[in-house]
Write a protein that holds these residues in place. Sequence first.
Motif, PDB file in Angstrom:
ATOM      1  N   VAL A  47       0.852  -1.193   0.000  1.00 45.95           N
ATOM      2  CA  VAL A  47       0.000   0.000   0.000  1.00 45.95           C
ATOM      3  C   VAL A  47       0.887   1.241   0.000  1.00 45.95           C
ATOM      4  CG1 VAL A  47      -1.858   1.241   1.162  1.00 45.95           C
ATOM      5  CG2 VAL A  47      -1.753  -1.277   1.282  1.00 45.95           C
ATOM      6  N   ALA A  48       0.783   2.041  -1.028  1.00 45.47           N
ATOM      7  CA  ALA A  48       1.560   3.276  -1.108  1.00 45.47           C
ATOM      8  C   ALA A  48       1.007   4.301  -0.128  1.00 45.47           C
ATOM      9  CB  ALA A  48       1.510   3.832  -2.526  1.00 45.47           C
ATOM     10  N   GLU A  49       1.908   4.949   0.598  1.00 47.69           N
ATOM     11  CA  GLU A  49       1.500   5.959   1.574  1.00 47.69           C
ATOM     12  C   GLU A  49       1.367   7.296   0.856  1.00 47.69           C
ATOM     13  OE1 GLU A  49       4.353   5.792   4.734  1.00 47.69           O
ATOM     14  OE2 GLU A  49       3.753   3.780   5.344  1.00 47.69           O
ATOM     15  N   THR A  50       0.198   7.527   0.302  1.00 45.90           N
ATOM     16  CA  THR A  50      -0.023   8.701  -0.541  1.00 45.90           C
ATOM     17  C   THR A  50      -0.752   9.840   0.158  1.00 45.90           C
ATOM     18  OG1 THR A  50      -2.061   7.680  -1.378  1.00 45.90           O
ATOM     19  CG2 THR A  50      -0.043   7.310  -2.638  1.00 45.90           C
ATOM     20  N   GLU A  51      -1.145   9.636   1.409  1.00 46.72           N
ATOM     21  CA  GLU A  51      -1.826  10.697   2.142  1.00 46.72           C
ATOM     22  C   GLU A  51      -0.803  11.691   2.698  1.00 46.72           C
ATOM     23  OE1 GLU A  51      -5.078  11.181   2.382  1.00 46.72           O
ATOM     24  OE2 GLU A  51      -5.505   9.422   1.166  1.00 46.72           O
ATOM     25  N   VAL A  52      -1.284  12.817   3.225  1.00 47.39           N
ATOM     26  CA  VAL A  52      -0.385  13.878   3.675  1.00 47.39           C
ATOM     27  C   VAL A  52      -0.354  14.025   5.189  1.00 47.39           C
ATOM     28  CG1 VAL A  52      -0.576  15.160   1.513  1.00 47.39           C
ATOM     29  CG2 VAL A  52      -2.191  15.636   3.370  1.00 47.39           C
ATOM     30  N   THR A  53      -0.968  13.072   5.901  1.00 47.34           N
ATOM     31  CA  THR A  53      -0.927  13.069   7.354  1.00 47.34           C
ATOM     32  C   THR A  53      -0.632  11.654   7.840  1.00 47.34           C
ATOM     33  OG1 THR A  53      -3.294  12.584   7.634  1.00 47.34           O
ATOM     34  CG2 THR A  53      -2.647  14.925   7.496  1.00 47.34           C
ATOM     35  N   PHE A  54      -0.147  11.545   9.085  1.00 50.28           N
ATOM     36  CA  PHE A  54       0.066  10.228   9.673  1.00 50.28           C
ATOM     37  C   PHE A  54      -1.247   9.461   9.741  1.00 50.28           C
ATOM     38  CE2 PHE A  54       3.607  12.570  11.952  1.00 50.28           C
ATOM     39  CZ  PHE A  54       4.640  11.972  11.246  1.00 50.28           C
ATOM     40  N   ALA A  55      -2.310  10.126  10.182  1.00 51.56           N
ATOM     41  CA  ALA A  55      -3.608   9.465  10.312  1.00 51.56           C
ATOM     42  C   ALA A  55      -4.116   8.986   8.960  1.00 51.56           C
ATOM     43  CB  ALA A  55      -4.623  10.411  10.953  1.00 51.56           C
ATOM     44  N   GLY A  56      -3.944   9.809   7.938  1.00 47.70           N
ATOM     45  CA  GLY A  56      -4.408   9.433   6.608  1.00 47.70           C
ATOM     46  C   GLY A  56      -3.701   8.200   6.081  1.00 47.70           C
ATOM     47  N   ASN A  57      -2.390   8.141   6.272  1.00 49.37           N
ATOM     48  CA  ASN A  57      -1.637   6.983   5.802  1.00 49.37           C
ATOM     49  C   ASN A  57      -1.972   5.726   6.594  1.00 49.37           C
ATOM     50  OD1 ASN A  57      -0.118   8.000   3.608  1.00 49.37           O
ATOM     51  ND2 ASN A  57       1.330   8.967   5.007  1.00 49.37           N
ATOM     52  N   ALA A  58      -2.143   5.866   7.916  1.00 50.42           N
ATOM     53  CA  ALA A  58      -2.488   4.708   8.736  1.00 50.42           C
ATOM     54  C   ALA A  58      -3.845   4.142   8.332  1.00 50.42           C
ATOM     55  CB  ALA A  58      -2.485   5.096  10.212  1.00 50.42           C
ATOM     56  N   ALA A 131      -4.327   3.010  13.304  1.00 52.90           N
ATOM     57  CA  ALA A 131      -5.679   2.883  12.761  1.00 52.90           C
ATOM     58  C   ALA A 131      -6.151   1.448  12.825  1.00 52.90           C
ATOM     59  CB  ALA A 131      -5.721   3.372  11.314  1.00 52.90           C
ATOM     60  N   LEU A 132      -7.457   1.299  13.043  1.00 53.59           N
ATOM     61  CA  LEU A 132      -8.129  -0.001  13.006  1.00 53.59           C
ATOM     62  C   LEU A 132      -9.201   0.053  11.943  1.00 53.59           C
ATOM     63  CD1 LEU A 132      -8.947  -2.829  14.157  1.00 53.59           C
ATOM     64  CD2 LEU A 132     -10.410  -1.584  15.775  1.00 53.59           C
ATOM     65  N   ALA A 133      -9.229  -0.939  11.070  1.00 54.59           N
ATOM     66  CA  ALA A 133     -10.262  -1.009  10.032  1.00 54.59           C
ATOM     67  C   ALA A 133     -10.887  -2.397  10.048  1.00 54.59           C
ATOM     68  CB  ALA A 133      -9.677  -0.721   8.655  1.00 54.59           C
ATOM     69  N   LEU A 134     -12.212  -2.443   9.930  1.00 51.08           N
ATOM     70  CA  LEU A 134     -12.925  -3.711   9.834  1.00 51.08           C
ATOM     71  C   LEU A 134     -13.173  -4.047   8.369  1.00 51.08           C
ATOM     72  CD1 LEU A 134     -15.543  -3.318  12.721  1.00 51.08           C
ATOM     73  CD2 LEU A 134     -13.141  -4.039  12.809  1.00 51.08           C
TER      74      LEU A 134
END
Length: 215
Positions: A47-58, A131-134
């Motif tokens: 997964v490429a870390e393309t977001e601009v925040t730590f939270a977004g990438n997580a 981050a947690l994702a279901l």
Amino acid sequence: MSATTPQRVVLATRNAHKVGELRAVLAPLLPDVEVLTVDAFEGVPEVAETEVTFAGNALLKARAVAAATGVPAIADDSGISVDVLGGAPGIFSARWAGRHGDDAANLELLLAQIADVPAEHRGGAFVCAAALALPGGTSAVRTGELRGTIATAPGGSGGFGYDPVFVPAGAGRTLAEHSAEEKNAISHRGAAFRALAPLVVQALRDGTLVPPIHG
């Protein structure tokens, strides 16, 4: 929860250190939880870390891995934020010198950039978003922070990344001079994982995850 069929979560990393830290956080809360890595599944994409925040990438990584594996997924993104650099390196911490994961070059560049900054202005923080994702798409993120100062030269042989130049507030020594147990007790990643743990408990026990997304 069945003693013979442990609940499972997958950590969106191949970093054994992170797996061990998450297991240590969850063990007292859910002793039957099996913490896996993406290596336990076939066909999980990078997964490429393309977001601009730590939270977004997580969140990006956790959602992608949960969708690919069908198992609740935890991901984190972290880095160092230096006050006089306006929060940089930030999300670029691992590739600050241009090549991902070159710790020595990253340290050298950071120290050179703030070489003339006096001690009272060398503040900064390690920041982590977990981050947690279901599998169904619901997700949440929690953050942790460790404040401190940037040393003028590396010290200590433990840790990794920017640990040799980061002195936690009140510590008087760098993170690289802390034992693994000492570091885990105060680290930004440990704080973020501990904050996320109650949501993992909830998700595994009743299959739900209540917002807010951020917190």
